[in-house]
Design a protein around this motif. Structure first.
Motif, PDB file in Angstrom:
ATOM      1  N   LEU A 182       0.837  -1.200   0.000  1.00  0.00           N
ATOM      2  CA  LEU A 182       0.000   0.000   0.000  1.00  0.00           C
ATOM      3  C   LEU A 182       0.875   1.255   0.000  1.00  0.00           C
ATOM      4  O   LEU A 182       0.597   2.215  -0.721  1.00  0.00           O
ATOM      5  CB  LEU A 182      -0.929  -0.011   1.214  1.00  0.00           C
ATOM      6  CG  LEU A 182      -1.895   1.163   1.354  1.00  0.00           C
ATOM      7  CD1 LEU A 182      -2.679   1.413   0.067  1.00  0.00           C
ATOM      8  CD2 LEU A 182      -2.839   0.935   2.525  1.00  0.00           C
ATOM      9  N   VAL A 183       1.934   1.230   0.776  1.00  0.00           N
ATOM     10  CA  VAL A 183       2.871   2.363   0.788  1.00  0.00           C
ATOM     11  C   VAL A 183       3.533   2.525  -0.577  1.00  0.00           C
ATOM     12  O   VAL A 183       3.681   3.651  -1.092  1.00  0.00           O
ATOM     13  CB  VAL A 183       3.942   2.167   1.889  1.00  0.00           C
ATOM     14  CG1 VAL A 183       5.051   3.210   1.757  1.00  0.00           C
ATOM     15  CG2 VAL A 183       3.302   2.232   3.267  1.00  0.00           C
ATOM     16  N   GLU A 184       3.905   1.413  -1.206  1.00  0.00           N
ATOM     17  CA  GLU A 184       4.533   1.477  -2.525  1.00  0.00           C
ATOM     18  C   GLU A 184       3.555   2.013  -3.575  1.00  0.00           C
ATOM     19  O   GLU A 184       3.934   2.796  -4.451  1.00  0.00           O
ATOM     20  CB  GLU A 184       5.033   0.088  -2.947  1.00  0.00           C
ATOM     21  CG  GLU A 184       6.230  -0.411  -2.161  1.00  0.00           C
ATOM     22  CD  GLU A 184       7.440   0.505  -2.308  1.00  0.00           C
ATOM     23  OE1 GLU A 184       7.723   0.933  -3.448  1.00  0.00           O
ATOM     24  OE2 GLU A 184       8.080   0.800  -1.293  1.00  0.00           O
ATOM     25  N   CYS A 185       2.315   1.589  -3.497  1.00  0.00           N
ATOM     26  CA  CYS A 185       1.292   2.107  -4.423  1.00  0.00           C
ATOM     27  C   CYS A 185       1.126   3.604  -4.248  1.00  0.00           C
ATOM     28  O   CYS A 185       0.973   4.354  -5.233  1.00  0.00           O
ATOM     29  CB  CYS A 185      -0.053   1.417  -4.161  1.00  0.00           C
ATOM     30  SG  CYS A 185      -0.132  -0.310  -4.682  1.00  0.00           S
ATOM     31  N   ASP A 186       1.139   4.033  -3.004  1.00  0.00           N
ATOM     32  CA  ASP A 186       1.010   5.461  -2.707  1.00  0.00           C
ATOM     33  C   ASP A 186       2.186   6.244  -3.282  1.00  0.00           C
ATOM     34  O   ASP A 186       2.016   7.327  -3.852  1.00  0.00           O
ATOM     35  CB  ASP A 186       0.920   5.654  -1.192  1.00  0.00           C
ATOM     36  CG  ASP A 186       0.683   7.088  -0.795  1.00  0.00           C
ATOM     37  OD1 ASP A 186      -0.383   7.638  -1.156  1.00  0.00           O
ATOM     38  OD2 ASP A 186       1.558   7.668  -0.129  1.00  0.00           O
ATOM     39  N   LYS A 187       3.391   5.693  -3.157  1.00  0.00           N
ATOM     40  CA  LYS A 187       4.584   6.362  -3.706  1.00  0.00           C
ATOM     41  C   LYS A 187       4.511   6.467  -5.223  1.00  0.00           C
ATOM     42  O   LYS A 187       4.969   7.455  -5.805  1.00  0.00           O
ATOM     43  CB  LYS A 187       5.842   5.583  -3.311  1.00  0.00           C
ATOM     44  CG  LYS A 187       6.232   5.688  -1.841  1.00  0.00           C
ATOM     45  CD  LYS A 187       7.475   4.868  -1.561  1.00  0.00           C
ATOM     46  CE  LYS A 187       7.876   4.947  -0.100  1.00  0.00           C
ATOM     47  NZ  LYS A 187       9.072   4.087   0.192  1.00  0.00           N
ATOM     48  N   LYS A 188       3.936   5.450  -5.867  1.00  0.00           N
ATOM     49  CA  LYS A 188       3.797   5.456  -7.321  1.00  0.00           C
ATOM     50  C   LYS A 188       2.617   6.310  -7.778  1.00  0.00           C
ATOM     51  O   LYS A 188       2.387   6.468  -8.974  1.00  0.00           O
ATOM     52  CB  LYS A 188       3.605   4.019  -7.840  1.00  0.00           C
ATOM     53  CG  LYS A 188       4.859   3.159  -7.794  1.00  0.00           C
ATOM     54  CD  LYS A 188       4.556   1.701  -8.156  1.00  0.00           C
ATOM     55  CE  LYS A 188       4.036   1.533  -9.584  1.00  0.00           C
ATOM     56  NZ  LYS A 188       5.023   1.831 -10.618  1.00  0.00           N
ATOM     57  N   ASN A 189       1.912   6.851  -6.804  1.00  0.00           N
ATOM     58  CA  ASN A 189       0.747   7.702  -7.074  1.00  0.00           C
ATOM     59  C   ASN A 189      -0.328   6.956  -7.878  1.00  0.00           C
ATOM     60  O   ASN A 189      -1.004   7.543  -8.736  1.00  0.00           O
ATOM     61  CB  ASN A 189       1.152   8.984  -7.803  1.00  0.00           C
ATOM     62  CG  ASN A 189       0.167  10.117  -7.557  1.00  0.00           C
ATOM     63  OD1 ASN A 189      -0.582  10.117  -6.569  1.00  0.00           O
ATOM     64  ND2 ASN A 189       0.139  11.078  -8.462  1.00  0.00           N
ATOM     65  N   ILE A 190      -0.463   5.665  -7.607  1.00  0.00           N
ATOM     66  CA  ILE A 190      -1.547   4.886  -8.198  1.00  0.00           C
ATOM     67  C   ILE A 190      -2.860   5.359  -7.584  1.00  0.00           C
ATOM     68  O   ILE A 190      -2.941   5.643  -6.386  1.00  0.00           O
ATOM     69  CB  ILE A 190      -1.337   3.383  -7.935  1.00  0.00           C
ATOM     70  CG1 ILE A 190      -0.081   2.887  -8.670  1.00  0.00           C
ATOM     71  CG2 ILE A 190      -2.550   2.569  -8.355  1.00  0.00           C
ATOM     72  CD1 ILE A 190       0.301   1.460  -8.325  1.00  0.00           C
ATOM     73  N   ASP A 191      -3.894   5.475  -8.391  1.00  0.00           N
ATOM     74  CA  ASP A 191      -5.198   5.872  -7.890  1.00  0.00           C
ATOM     75  C   ASP A 191      -5.735   4.762  -6.983  1.00  0.00           C
ATOM     76  O   ASP A 191      -5.911   3.623  -7.423  1.00  0.00           O
ATOM     77  CB  ASP A 191      -6.155   6.107  -9.065  1.00  0.00           C
ATOM     78  CG  ASP A 191      -7.509   6.621  -8.614  1.00  0.00           C
ATOM     79  OD1 ASP A 191      -7.550   7.328  -7.588  1.00  0.00           O
ATOM     80  OD2 ASP A 191      -8.513   6.316  -9.284  1.00  0.00           O
ATOM     81  N   ILE A 192      -5.973   5.089  -5.719  1.00  0.00           N
ATOM     82  CA  ILE A 192      -6.356   4.079  -4.734  1.00  0.00           C
ATOM     83  C   ILE A 192      -7.582   4.523  -3.954  1.00  0.00           C
ATOM     84  O   ILE A 192      -7.662   5.660  -3.497  1.00  0.00           O
ATOM     85  CB  ILE A 192      -5.219   3.816  -3.719  1.00  0.00           C
ATOM     86  CG1 ILE A 192      -3.939   3.364  -4.425  1.00  0.00           C
ATOM     87  CG2 ILE A 192      -5.645   2.770  -2.696  1.00  0.00           C
ATOM     88  CD1 ILE A 192      -2.756   3.275  -3.484  1.00  0.00           C
ATOM     89  N   ILE A 193      -8.534   3.623  -3.818  1.00  0.00           N
ATOM     90  CA  ILE A 193      -9.615   3.761  -2.847  1.00  0.00           C
ATOM     91  C   ILE A 193      -9.421   2.634  -1.836  1.00  0.00           C
ATOM     92  O   ILE A 193      -9.430   1.455  -2.197  1.00  0.00           O
ATOM     93  CB  ILE A 193     -11.000   3.650  -3.505  1.00  0.00           C
ATOM     94  CG1 ILE A 193     -11.181   4.745  -4.555  1.00  0.00           C
ATOM     95  CG2 ILE A 193     -12.095   3.741  -2.443  1.00  0.00           C
ATOM     96  CD1 ILE A 193     -12.451   4.614  -5.365  1.00  0.00           C
ATOM     97  N   ILE A 194      -9.186   2.979  -0.587  1.00  0.00           N
ATOM     98  CA  ILE A 194      -8.932   1.977   0.449  1.00  0.00           C
ATOM     99  C   ILE A 194     -10.276   1.462   0.974  1.00  0.00           C
ATOM    100  O   ILE A 194     -11.105   2.240   1.447  1.00  0.00           O
ATOM    101  CB  ILE A 194      -8.091   2.565   1.587  1.00  0.00           C
ATOM    102  CG1 ILE A 194      -6.714   2.996   1.059  1.00  0.00           C
ATOM    103  CG2 ILE A 194      -7.930   1.556   2.725  1.00  0.00           C
ATOM    104  CD1 ILE A 194      -5.877   3.757   2.052  1.00  0.00           C
ATOM    105  N   SER A 195     -10.482   0.160   0.851  1.00  0.00           N
ATOM    106  CA  SER A 195     -11.735  -0.468   1.289  1.00  0.00           C
ATOM    107  C   SER A 195     -11.526  -1.131   2.648  1.00  0.00           C
ATOM    108  O   SER A 195     -10.619  -1.945   2.809  1.00  0.00           O
ATOM    109  CB  SER A 195     -12.192  -1.513   0.265  1.00  0.00           C
ATOM    110  OG  SER A 195     -12.420  -0.925  -0.993  1.00  0.00           O
ATOM    111  N   ILE A 196     -12.377  -0.790   3.593  1.00  0.00           N
ATOM    112  CA  ILE A 196     -12.288  -1.381   4.934  1.00  0.00           C
ATOM    113  C   ILE A 196     -13.603  -2.081   5.256  1.00  0.00           C
ATOM    114  O   ILE A 196     -14.633  -1.432   5.457  1.00  0.00           O
ATOM    115  CB  ILE A 196     -11.996  -0.314   6.005  1.00  0.00           C
ATOM    116  CG1 ILE A 196     -10.695   0.421   5.693  1.00  0.00           C
ATOM    117  CG2 ILE A 196     -11.934  -0.950   7.390  1.00  0.00           C
ATOM    118  CD1 ILE A 196     -10.371   1.545   6.662  1.00  0.00           C
TER     119      ILE A 196
END
Length: 303
Positions: A213-227
């Motif tokens: 998740l941290v790596e995706c954030d660094k790559k600026n991938i569009d993310i919606i975090i589902s909980i």
């Protein structure tokens, strides 16, 4: 030979798996075994047959021993024993005739093998709905990255057709796979921040999930975090504070989708002869509203 992979379901006209109207593809195989899993059929990777078409399952308790499946089976893969129906999977061709013939639905498929071109043909029939709704295709599971080569080939073909792509992932995959990810939206499941609890309830550590998740954030991938909020498991104040603190520590990924707990999968467990271990857990709307307000107050974006 054309690349193929296993799916256990395809949902058309889906409106809950990303923006707009979507076609959701459910990939088989998952490294997690969450106690609340809503798709337990996804984890039956040990039942892959020699067949190029179907993965079969037979539940003896539903079988009425009528012999219809034996009569219809041209490969003579099915026989009657003292314990009931027996399927010789070395002979099974995966034609599916026994499934259609069985009056008690005791023979059914957990997954079917699809070629990429087959899936594209199916998806293109839904493409009309994508344009007016800003929809597209959601690749879910199971865990889509469980079949990475098949996944990336499918993504490549979807991009050629300029179809919007969402990937619903547990985050439990080899970090190196992220180098090939771009121009997609991740619906990224975050089940628990506490590693000990995560291991207890899902069967795996969450260290790789948090790292990815941290790596995706660094790559600026569009993310919606589902909980997924499971009462009594990840709804305590420490859990919620842990979620909020971790997500706010990310640089770009502050969109959160809170998911209600539900019991829709109970009939799946019964049909598969599996025990659902959270029968005592019930949906609690008051707890959900309290947590939703806590997330909003924190400044995170609720989707």
């Amino acid at each position: 030979m054309e690349l193929s992979g296993y799916l256990f379901d395809i949902k058309h006209y889906s409106i809950h798996d990303g923006p707009g109207i979507r076609t959701t593809l459910f990939f088989s195989g998952c490294p997690l075994k969450c106690l609340w899993c809503h798709n337990p059929e996804a984890i039956f990777e040990n039942l892959i047959m020699n067949s190029d078409e179907l993965r079969l399952h037979h539940r003896q308790s539903d079988c009425i021993r009528c012999g219809s499946c034996i009569e219809i089976c041209t490969s003579k893969a099915i026989s009657m024993t003292g314990n009931g129906i027996s399927i010789d999977f070395s002979r099974c061709t995966g034609c599916g005739n026994c499934i259609e013939k069985c009056p008690s639905n005791s023979i059914f498929t957990l997954a079917r093998r699809y070629r990429v071109t087959e899936l594209i043909d199916i998806i293109e029939k839904d493409a009309f709905f994508y344009k007016d709704s800003s929809g597209g295709v959601t690749i879910s599971g199971g865990e889509p990255f469980y079949q990475p080569e098949f996944l990336f080939k499918l993504i490549s073909e979807l991009k050629k057709r300029e179809i919007n792509i969402c990937i619903d992932t547990s985050g439990y995959f080899k970090t190196d796979l992220l180098k090939d990810v771009k121009d997609v939206t991740f619906l990224y499941d975050l089940k628990l921040v506490n590693d000990e609890k995560h291991l207890h309830y899902t069967g795996v550590s969450n260290q790789l999930i948090l790292k990815n998740l941290v790596e995706c954030d660094k790559k600026n991938i569009d993310i919606i975090i589902s909980i997924p909020l499971i009462p009594g498991i990840n709804t305590d104040s420490d859990d919620i504070e842990g979620f909020i603190a971790f997500i706010k520590g990310l640089n770009n990924s502050h969109s959160v989708r809170l998911l209600h707990y539900h019991e829709f999968a109970l009939n799946k467990y019964e049909r598969l002869g599996l025990q659902y271990k959270l029968k005592e857990v019930k949906r609690d709307d008051s707890v959900f509203r309290r947590i939703e307000e806590q997330f909003k107050t924190s400044g995170l974006i609720i989707r």
